[in-house]
Design an enzyme around this catalytic site. Structure first.
Site, PDB file in Angstrom:
ATOM      1  N   GLY A  89       1.054  -1.105  -0.093  1.00 59.17           N
ATOM      2  CA  GLY A  89      -0.504  -0.295  -0.278  1.00 59.17           C
ATOM      3  C   GLY A  89       0.925   1.176  -0.276  1.00 59.17           C
ATOM      4  N   THR A  90       1.873   1.760   0.655  1.00 59.26           N
ATOM      5  CA  THR A  90       3.045   2.411   1.371  1.00 59.26           C
ATOM      6  C   THR A  90       3.296   3.250  -0.289  1.00 59.26           C
ATOM      7  OG1 THR A  90       3.442   2.062   3.321  1.00 59.26           O
ATOM      8  CG2 THR A  90       4.946   3.575   2.311  1.00 59.26           C
ATOM      9  N   ASN A 168      -8.323   3.687   8.401  1.00 59.72           N
ATOM     10  CA  ASN A 168      -8.057   2.382   8.971  1.00 59.72           C
ATOM     11  C   ASN A 168      -8.060   2.144  10.198  1.00 59.72           C
ATOM     12  OD1 ASN A 168      -5.994   4.387   8.719  1.00 59.72           O
ATOM     13  ND2 ASN A 168      -4.536   3.469   9.567  1.00 59.72           N
ATOM     14  N   GLN A 196      -8.252  -0.380   3.394  1.00 62.27           N
ATOM     15  CA  GLN A 196      -9.198  -0.664   4.153  1.00 62.27           C
ATOM     16  C   GLN A 196     -10.113  -1.385   3.705  1.00 62.27           C
ATOM     17  OE1 GLN A 196      -8.309  -1.610   6.982  1.00 62.27           O
ATOM     18  NE2 GLN A 196      -6.004  -1.130   7.462  1.00 62.27           N
ATOM     19  N   HIS A 218      -1.576  -7.619   2.582  1.00 63.18           N
ATOM     20  CA  HIS A 218      -1.579  -8.446   4.156  1.00 63.18           C
ATOM     21  C   HIS A 218      -2.846  -8.419   4.811  1.00 63.18           C
ATOM     22  CE1 HIS A 218       0.033  -4.676   6.459  1.00 63.18           C
ATOM     23  NE2 HIS A 218       0.971  -4.394   5.722  1.00 63.18           N
ATOM     24  N   CYS A 342       1.097   1.898  13.381  1.00 61.39           N
ATOM     25  CA  CYS A 342       2.176   2.346  12.977  1.00 61.39           C
ATOM     26  C   CYS A 342       3.080   3.771  14.246  1.00 61.39           C
ATOM     27  CB  CYS A 342       1.514   2.725  11.529  1.00 61.39           C
ATOM     28  SG  CYS A 342       0.828   2.671   9.697  1.00 61.39           S
TER      29      CYS A 342
HETATM   30  C1  LIG Z   1      -1.989  -1.054   6.192  1.00 62.99           C
HETATM   31  C2  LIG Z   1      -2.245   0.168   5.901  1.00 62.99           C
HETATM   32  C3  LIG Z   1      -1.296   1.566   4.578  1.00 62.99           C
HETATM   33  C4  LIG Z   1       0.118   0.665   4.521  1.00 62.99           C
HETATM   34  O1  LIG Z   1      -0.280  -0.214   3.751  1.00 62.99           O
HETATM   35  P1  LIG Z   1       1.333  -1.223   3.758  1.00 62.99           P
HETATM   36  O2  LIG Z   1       1.322  -2.351   2.648  1.00 62.99           O
HETATM   37  O3  LIG Z   1       1.504  -2.189   4.796  1.00 62.99           O
HETATM   38  O4  LIG Z   1       2.458  -0.979   3.305  1.00 62.99           O
HETATM   39  C5  LIG Z   1      -1.794   2.968   3.408  1.00 62.99           C
HETATM   40  N1  LIG Z   1      -3.112   2.810   3.726  1.00 62.99           N
HETATM   41  C6  LIG Z   1      -3.722   2.358   4.845  1.00 62.99           C
HETATM   42  C7  LIG Z   1      -4.613   2.668   5.236  1.00 62.99           C
HETATM   43  C8  LIG Z   1      -2.861   1.216   5.882  1.00 62.99           C
HETATM   44  O5  LIG Z   1      -3.966   0.558   6.499  1.00 62.99           O
END
Ligand SMILES: *Cc1c(COP(=O)(O)O)cnc(C)c1O
Length: 413
Positions: A89-90, A168, A196, A218, A342
């Site tokens: 996601g990042t 989230n 999410q 994940h 985080c």
């Molecule tokens: C967990 C999360 C991310 C980050 O995703 P990663 O795959 O862990 O980098 C980004 N945005 C939201 C809303 C999240 O919950």
């Protein structure tokens, strides 16, 4: 007090004896589905070919990546060619923000919200430092955005609007379909961080004018370190990671085949559970939430006045400090969080809850419980029993010393 101590002891004994973790932190990450792991394993052992190689042995890996793309496209209601696999996601969020600014030479402005995940806030704050104007839209007490305010924030030099689909920390769903339509009318690119929302609500990107969407495996029972970016086929995209021509020239680097296979399988399961509508997460969440709100006085639900994803409960408890609550719940083997994962370790209160109620102290008194399809009814029974007792215990300890409950709790156990 004696009675309570006895109850505490017997409760502890029972929980310890069962030696089972109650994982209620599924917005931080989820358990890998065993069937997903099984699908991945051959690509970590037998079929190790590079998908870009020309011989038949590598075609096995290439076809597996293609199948994963089709499975994910089916979940999102889009074309397989619109999917770019990333490291999560990042990376997807960073890639979009980077691309939007590359392509809009006049673009000096980005609109986002104050309640985004750090994977959007971070890159936006970096942009602001480099001279780009960033508007961080506030939310109301329910966590909702004002669409009129959003529309008014869009300027002729706006390069991108980025608003998350589901929050989230609170699970609040933002009206991204309406926002996408506003952006389409204004001719501005729209991105949504749907990490999410993916797998938790139905999506049909084919019918929604979203330009970019980020997701992460994940968060829906796939492996960590793999995600995807949806790029609408009519939207121009400039890669964040240049290299070989992988992912149709949109993301360089040899494909993480096993993880992509896992993402695809997890997407297939998510689509199946969504279509059947009976994996039971909503009923588990609702039962927990109703019980806690009824049994614990001074408990209130964050985001109660907004639509929410079906797996999240963010609850504020009067008279507690969330770090102390987490410590006690951990002793009872209940995993949950205050705000987002985080932020663990830092004492900073949740920026999301502060945005919803700037003058209140709810951000320091809130716990987030997030459920997943591997949670059992028995686990919920136990959580419903333990959580109110933990809150009561904290209040009893906190009352005489007035506030700092952390050390008394640590010594009490
Ligand atoms: C967990 C999360 C991310 C980050 O995703 P990663 O795959 O862990 O980098 C980004 N945005 C939201 C809303 C999240 O919950």
């Amino acid at each position: 007090m004696q009675g309570l101590q006895r109850a505490q002891l017997s409760l502890q004994w029972r929980v310890m004896a069962e030696d089972e973790i109650i994982y209620l932190d599924n917005n931080a990450t989820t358990q890998l589905d065993p069937a997903v792991l099984e699908e991945m394993l051959p690509f970590l052992t037998t079929y190790y070919g590079n998908p870009s190689s020309g011989y038949g042995f590598a075609a096995k890996a290439r076809k597996a990546v293609d199948l994963a793309r089709e499975r994910l496209a089916a979940l999102l209601g889009c074309e397989p060619a619109e999917i770019v696999f990333t490291s999560g996601g990042t990376e997807s969020n960073n890639a979009v923000i980077n691309s939007a600014l590359q392509f809009e030479p006049r673009g000096k402005h980005v609109v986002t919200s104050a309640v985004e995940h750090s994977a959007v806030l971070g890159p936006c704050q970096d942009l602001a430092k480099r001279g780009c104007d960033v508007t961080f839209l506030g939310v109301d007490q329910h966590g909702n955005l004002d669409l009129g305010e959003l529309e008014a924030a869009i300027r002729p030099d706006t390069a991108l609007v980025s608003i998350m689909w589901a929050n989230n920390e609170t699970g609040v769903l933002l009206p991204v379909e309406k926002i996408a339509e506003i952006c389409r009318q204004k001719g501005v690119l729209f991105h949504t961080d749907a990490v999410q929302a993916t797998g938790k609500i139905p999506m049909r990107l084919r019918d929604t004018p979203i330009n970019f969407l980020s997701l992460s495996a994940h968060k829906f029972h796939g492996p960590k370190g793999v995600g995807a970016l949806y790029v609408n086929r009519r939207t121009r995209f400039s890669p964040l990671i240049a290299g070989g021509g992988q992912e149709n020239g949109r993301r360089g680097g040899t494909e993480n085949v096993a993880s992509i296979v896992g993402l695809g399988k997890a997407a297939e399961f998510a689509a199946k559970y969504l279509a059947e509508g009976k994996c039971g997460i909503r009923s588990i969440r609702d039962r927990f939430e109703k019980s806690v709100l009824e049994t614990v006085s001074g408990a209130s639900l964050n985001g109660a006045g907004a639509p929410r994803i079906p797996n999240t409960s963010s609850v504020s408890f009067e008279g507690i400090e969330s770090p102390a609550a987490l410590l006690l719940l951990d002793r009872h083997r209940i995993c949950c969080s205050a705000g987002s994962a985080c932020r663990t370790g830092s004492q900073e209160a949740s920026h999301v809850l502060r945005a919803m109620n700037p003058s209140g102290d709810g951000a320091r008194r809130s716990l987030r419980f997030s459920f997943g399809r591997f949670n059992t009814e028995a686990q919920i029974d136990r959580a419903i029993e333990v959580v109110p007792r933990v809150i009561e215990k904290l209040r009893q300890i906190a009352a005489p010393v007035g506030g700092n409950a952390i050390s008394p709790v640590a010594t009490a156990l």
